[in-house]
Scaffold this active site. Structure first.
Site, mmCIF file in Angstrom:
data_model
loop_
_atom_site.group_PDB
_atom_site.id
_atom_site.type_symbol
_atom_site.label_atom_id
_atom_site.label_comp_id
_atom_site.label_asym_id
_atom_site.label_seq_id
_atom_site.Cartn_x
_atom_site.Cartn_y
_atom_site.Cartn_z
ATOM 1 N N ASP A 36 0.864 -1.170 0.000
ATOM 2 C CA ASP A 36 0.000 0.000 0.000
ATOM 3 C C ASP A 36 0.911 1.233 0.000
ATOM 4 O O ASP A 36 2.098 1.137 0.341
ATOM 5 C CB ASP A 36 -0.893 -0.041 1.245
ATOM 6 C CG ASP A 36 -1.693 1.229 1.433
ATOM 7 O OD1 ASP A 36 -2.365 1.654 0.485
ATOM 8 O OD2 ASP A 36 -1.618 1.796 2.535
ATOM 9 N N ASP A 74 -0.106 5.133 0.937
ATOM 10 C CA ASP A 74 -0.313 6.107 2.015
ATOM 11 C C ASP A 74 -0.412 5.410 3.370
ATOM 12 O O ASP A 74 -1.232 4.511 3.558
ATOM 13 C CB ASP A 74 -1.603 6.898 1.768
ATOM 14 C CG ASP A 74 -1.595 7.594 0.422
ATOM 15 O OD1 ASP A 74 -1.073 8.705 0.339
ATOM 16 O OD2 ASP A 74 -2.110 7.008 -0.557
ATOM 17 N N ASP A 127 -1.508 -0.803 5.989
ATOM 18 C CA ASP A 127 -1.635 -0.227 7.329
ATOM 19 C C ASP A 127 -3.061 -0.166 7.833
ATOM 20 O O ASP A 127 -3.309 0.414 8.890
ATOM 21 C CB ASP A 127 -1.040 1.195 7.332
ATOM 22 C CG ASP A 127 -1.917 2.194 6.587
ATOM 23 O OD1 ASP A 127 -2.309 3.214 7.170
ATOM 24 O OD2 ASP A 127 -2.221 1.944 5.402
#
Length: 220
Positions: free
Chosen positions: A11, A13, A171
């Site tokens: 991922d 961001d 995240d």
């Protein structure tokens, strides 16, 4: 983990870059221009994760979430973000070194994000260079975003890797669900936008407390 991992998909961001400041600035400026209240930075950690259209929808007051208003804010956001997306966005400490180690181990690297594809490619190539990642895919028109697994399937097809040889690193619960929907294992990054409890509750296969943990999991 065994040595069968051939591809690590990250991922963007909250996982490899901290982009929250630029995202917040771009949306808040749009809210000001629409005559609407802005948000503190901390609130944006809850707004991100499902693409920029959903980010703008969540940032609008509940009574101002018509399709037209979301579109208006998103258009201003996109115009702003083109200008500011690299003002304050930086890789998290240790990320670049971790990526280089994995690359030296012969692991293929990719980015799979809900950020608009053009923004994702621009940010990744500027911060990490053109050669760090073997593929970078963001949100594209007509293709569902995460947690739909299509983005992982597209990356594995591009790089000719089997699902059993993939680890996804993210995240948020969206990332964990994306990995599991694709039938691949997932490392959750504790330092990101959503934190440890969300990752554990979502069922992340492994938790990384630092970028070095990602190397340990993959090379173990």
């Amino acid at each position: 983990m065994n040595n069968m991992i051939k591809l690590a998909v990250f991922d963007l961001d909250g996982t490899i870059v901290n982009s929250i400041y630029d995202l917040a600035d771009a949306v808040n400026d749009g809210l000001i221009r629409m005559g609407l209240p802005v948000h503190d930075l901390d609130e944006y950690y809850r707004f991100v994760g499902n693409g920029t259209l959903k980010l703008c929808e969540r940032a609008l007051p509940e009574n101002n979430r018509s399709d037209d208003e979301v579109k208006t804010l998103h258009n201003i956001f996109a115009e702003n973000y083109r200008q500011c997306c690299l003002n304050k966005t930086r890789p998290y400490d240790g990320i670049t070194d971790m990526l280089r180690v994995l690359k030296n181990l012969g692991i293929k690297l990719a980015v799979g994000t809900n950020k608009t594809d053009s923004f994702a490619k621009h940010i990744v190539s500027t911060i990490f260079g053109e050669d760090m990642f073997d593929a970078v895919l963001g949100k594209r028109d007509g293709i569902p975003g995460k947690p739909d697994p299509q983005i992982i399937f597209d990356i594995t097809a591009l790089l000719d890797v089997d699902n059993s040889e993939v680890i996804f690193v993210g995240d948020s619960d969206v990332d964990v669900r994306t990995a599991h929907n694709a039938g691949v294992r997932c490392i959750g990054c504790e330092w990101g936008f959503r934190g440890l409890s969300e990752l554990k509750n979502a069922g992340a296969d492994f938790i990384a407390l630092s970028p070095d943990d990602i190397i340990s999991f993959i090379s173990r």
